[in-house]
Each structure stands twice: as C-alpha cells, then as structure tokens.
Design a protein around this motif. Structure first.
Motif, PDB file in Angstrom:
ATOM      1  N   GLY A   1      29.625  78.202  29.450  1.00 60.47           N
ATOM      2  CA  GLY A   1      29.876  77.691  28.114  1.00 60.47           C
ATOM      3  C   GLY A   1      28.907  76.564  27.814  1.00 60.47           C
ATOM      4  N   PRO A   2      29.111  75.885  26.725  1.00 59.34           N
ATOM      5  CA  PRO A   2      28.177  74.862  26.291  1.00 59.34           C
ATOM      6  C   PRO A   2      28.046  73.674  27.222  1.00 59.34           C
ATOM      7  N   SER A   3      29.056  73.369  28.009  1.00 53.03           N
ATOM      8  CA  SER A   3      28.997  72.182  28.843  1.00 53.03           C
ATOM      9  C   SER A   3      29.884  72.368  30.063  1.00 53.03           C
ATOM     10  N   LYS A   4      29.402  71.895  31.207  1.00 49.49           N
ATOM     11  CA  LYS A   4      30.235  71.913  32.411  1.00 49.49           C
ATOM     12  C   LYS A   4      31.051  70.631  32.505  1.00 49.49           C
ATOM     13  N   ALA A   5      30.765  69.683  31.632  1.00 47.06           N
ATOM     14  CA  ALA A   5      31.466  68.403  31.663  1.00 47.06           C
ATOM     15  C   ALA A   5      32.938  68.585  31.329  1.00 47.06           C
ATOM     16  N   LYS A   6      33.745  67.648  31.787  1.00 50.22           N
ATOM     17  CA  LYS A   6      35.186  67.723  31.565  1.00 50.22           C
ATOM     18  C   LYS A   6      35.519  67.824  30.086  1.00 50.22           C
ATOM     19  N   GLN A   7      34.738  67.136  29.230  1.00 48.21           N
ATOM     20  CA  GLN A   7      35.043  67.163  27.815  1.00 48.21           C
ATOM     21  C   GLN A   7      34.475  68.397  27.123  1.00 48.21           C
ATOM     22  N   GLY A   8      33.872  69.309  27.869  1.00 45.93           N
ATOM     23  CA  GLY A   8      33.314  70.516  27.275  1.00 45.93           C
ATOM     24  C   GLY A   8      34.390  71.517  26.921  1.00 45.93           C
ATOM     25  N   PRO A   9      33.998  72.654  26.340  1.00 44.85           N
ATOM     26  CA  PRO A   9      34.969  73.665  25.952  1.00 44.85           C
ATOM     27  C   PRO A   9      35.559  74.372  27.162  1.00 44.85           C
ATOM     28  N   VAL A  10      36.544  75.183  26.911  1.00 49.36           N
ATOM     29  CA  VAL A  10      37.195  75.937  27.981  1.00 49.36           C
ATOM     30  C   VAL A  10      36.149  76.802  28.666  1.00 49.36           C
ATOM     31  N   ARG A  11      36.063  76.720  29.985  1.00 46.00           N
ATOM     32  CA  ARG A  11      35.076  77.515  30.718  1.00 46.00           C
ATOM     33  C   ARG A  11      35.579  78.933  30.897  1.00 46.00           C
ATOM     34  N   VAL A  12      34.636  79.853  30.847  1.00 41.74           N
ATOM     35  CA  VAL A  12      34.961  81.251  31.113  1.00 41.74           C
ATOM     36  C   VAL A  12      34.688  81.471  32.594  1.00 41.74           C
ATOM     37  N   GLU A  13      35.718  81.730  33.368  1.00 40.27           N
ATOM     38  CA  GLU A  13      35.520  81.914  34.789  1.00 40.27           C
ATOM     39  C   GLU A  13      35.796  83.356  35.187  1.00 40.27           C
ATOM     40  N   PHE A  14      36.988  83.846  34.949  1.00 36.59           N
ATOM     41  CA  PHE A  14      37.326  85.211  35.329  1.00 36.59           C
ATOM     42  C   PHE A  14      38.061  85.862  34.165  1.00 36.59           C
ATOM     43  N   GLY A  15      37.668  87.050  33.830  1.00 37.38           N
ATOM     44  CA  GLY A  15      38.386  87.788  32.794  1.00 37.38           C
ATOM     45  C   GLY A  15      38.150  87.224  31.406  1.00 37.38           C
ATOM     46  N   ASP A  16      39.054  87.551  30.496  1.00 39.62           N
ATOM     47  CA  ASP A  16      38.933  87.100  29.111  1.00 39.62           C
ATOM     48  C   ASP A  16      39.477  85.683  28.971  1.00 39.62           C
ATOM     49  N   SER A  17      38.878  84.947  28.071  1.00 42.09           N
ATOM     50  CA  SER A  17      39.370  83.609  27.764  1.00 42.09           C
ATOM     51  C   SER A  17      39.429  83.486  26.259  1.00 42.09           C
ATOM     52  N   SER A  18      40.533  82.994  25.773  1.00 43.61           N
ATOM     53  CA  SER A  18      40.579  82.734  24.336  1.00 43.61           C
ATOM     54  C   SER A  18      41.298  81.423  24.117  1.00 43.61           C
ATOM     55  N   THR A  19      40.834  80.720  23.124  1.00 41.03           N
ATOM     56  CA  THR A  19      41.412  79.443  22.777  1.00 41.03           C
ATOM     57  C   THR A  19      41.999  79.571  21.380  1.00 41.03           C
ATOM     58  N   ALA A  20      43.273  79.360  21.254  1.00 41.94           N
ATOM     59  CA  ALA A  20      43.906  79.394  19.934  1.00 41.94           C
ATOM     60  C   ALA A  20      43.516  78.131  19.168  1.00 41.94           C
ATOM     61  N   ALA A  21      43.494  78.235  17.863  1.00 41.55           N
ATOM     62  CA  ALA A  21      43.106  77.100  17.027  1.00 41.55           C
ATOM     63  C   ALA A  21      44.052  75.918  17.234  1.00 41.55           C
ATOM     64  N   ARG A  22      43.445  74.742  17.313  1.00 43.06           N
ATOM     65  CA  ARG A  22      44.170  73.478  17.375  1.00 43.06           C
ATOM     66  C   ARG A  22      43.527  72.555  16.339  1.00 43.06           C
ATOM     67  N   PRO A  23      43.792  72.848  15.063  1.00 42.17           N
ATOM     68  CA  PRO A  23      43.090  72.137  13.991  1.00 42.17           C
ATOM     69  C   PRO A  23      43.447  70.658  13.917  1.00 42.17           C
ATOM     70  N   PHE A  24      42.443  69.860  13.591  1.00 43.14           N
ATOM     71  CA  PHE A  24      42.664  68.425  13.440  1.00 43.14           C
ATOM     72  C   PHE A  24      41.960  67.878  12.206  1.00 43.14           C
ATOM     73  N   MET A  25      40.862  68.464  11.773  1.00 36.97           N
ATOM     74  CA  MET A  25      40.157  67.972  10.590  1.00 36.97           C
ATOM     75  C   MET A  25      40.825  68.442   9.295  1.00 36.97           C
TER      76      MET A  25
END
Length: 172
Positions: free
Chosen positions: A120-144
C-alpha cells in the motif's frame, strides 16, 4: 411633488456592497467557516479515542478513532482566493477512510499521493490498511463530510453577518 429621502445613505450602502470592504469581510467569514470545519473534523476523530496498544478502530460509518494523531493533525484550512477557502485532509489515506476502499490480493494499493508498493502507500503505522493475505476492504469512516454538514449552518450565518456588517458600515 414627491420627496425622496435617504438617497445618499442608500447610495453609500450600494457602494459598500460592491467595494473592497465586502470582499475582505466575507473572505474572513469564509476562512473562519473553513477553520470551523477543520476543527469539527479533528474533534470527531479525537473524541473518545484511545491511542497505543488499547486503540480500537471505529465502526464503519463513524469517524475514524485517533491512534497516532497523524490524520487529525493533517487536516488544514487554506485561503485559496479572496472569497474562497479549502479545508482538506493531507493524510495519504484520507480518501480511503472518507469513501471506503477495496484492494485485491496480489495487487499493489495505489496511494492518493501516487506512490505504490506491495504493502500500500505506506508501511508506516499511520498508513492505510496493508494488504497481506487475501482480500482487504475498508468500509467508509467519513469525517470531513459530516463535519461540513454540521458546520454548514454556522458558516452560512457567518457570511450573512459579514454582509450585514458591511452594509451597515462596520467591519470585524
């Protein structure tokens, strides 16, 4: 014979409406409204959040819970013109949180800054959810968008009050 009174005062009001004072005052109100949106988004992220090893992710549909502070600290307001301002989150993963994302296994995630890696875009802790095994999806968590919806009435009042002040001959 008809006598018109208040002509000079009315002409002065019309001049103020078209003048630099109006642009300056309304511009200040717009920037203030943008700053209110920024603060509301930051508050929605940090309220009730626990950082560190006891951090718990927020439920889908709710604002993300603060962990490292990176997301909340990277929401900013900029004056983009005399009568425009922009409030935006500069964290690389903001759009994925705001709108949700899906990534397939074996496919590099694309960051919103244009950088890619197998993780993904960043390996840093504050980066997005990492894709490691299988499918990964992140549900919306809107704040703006919820922050914009909540602050919109106050923003409209600020602009209306700025216009009234200038029409009456005052400034902030």
């Amino acid at each position: 014979m008809v006598k018109i009174t208040g002509q000079k005062a009315h002409k002065a009001r019309l001049k103020r409406i078209r003048g630099a004072a109006m642009i300056a005052e309304v511009g200040k109100a717009i920037y203030t409204a943008g700053d209110l949106l920024t603060k509301e988004a930051q508050i929605s992220i940090t309220t009730g959040a626990v950082s560190g090893k006891n951090h718990v992710a927020s439920d889908p549909g709710d604002a993300p819970n603060n962990d490292t502070g990176y997301l909340a600290n990277n929401i900013r307001t900029y004056r983009t013109g005399a009568l425009t301002a922009e409030s935006s989150s500069e964290a690389e993963y903001s759009a994925a949180l705001e709108g949700g994302s899906e990534r397939k296994a074996g496919v590099s995630a694309r960051s919103f800054a244009g950088k890619t890696s197998p993780y993904g875009p960043s390996k840093a802790k504050q980066g997005p959810v990492r894709v490691e095994f299988g499918d990964s999806s992140t549900a919306a968590r809107p704040f703006m968008q919820p922050a914009a919806d909540k602050t919109r009435p106050k923003a409209q009042r600020l602009v209306q009050e700025a216009v009234k002040r200038v029409v009456k001959g005052g400034t902030l």
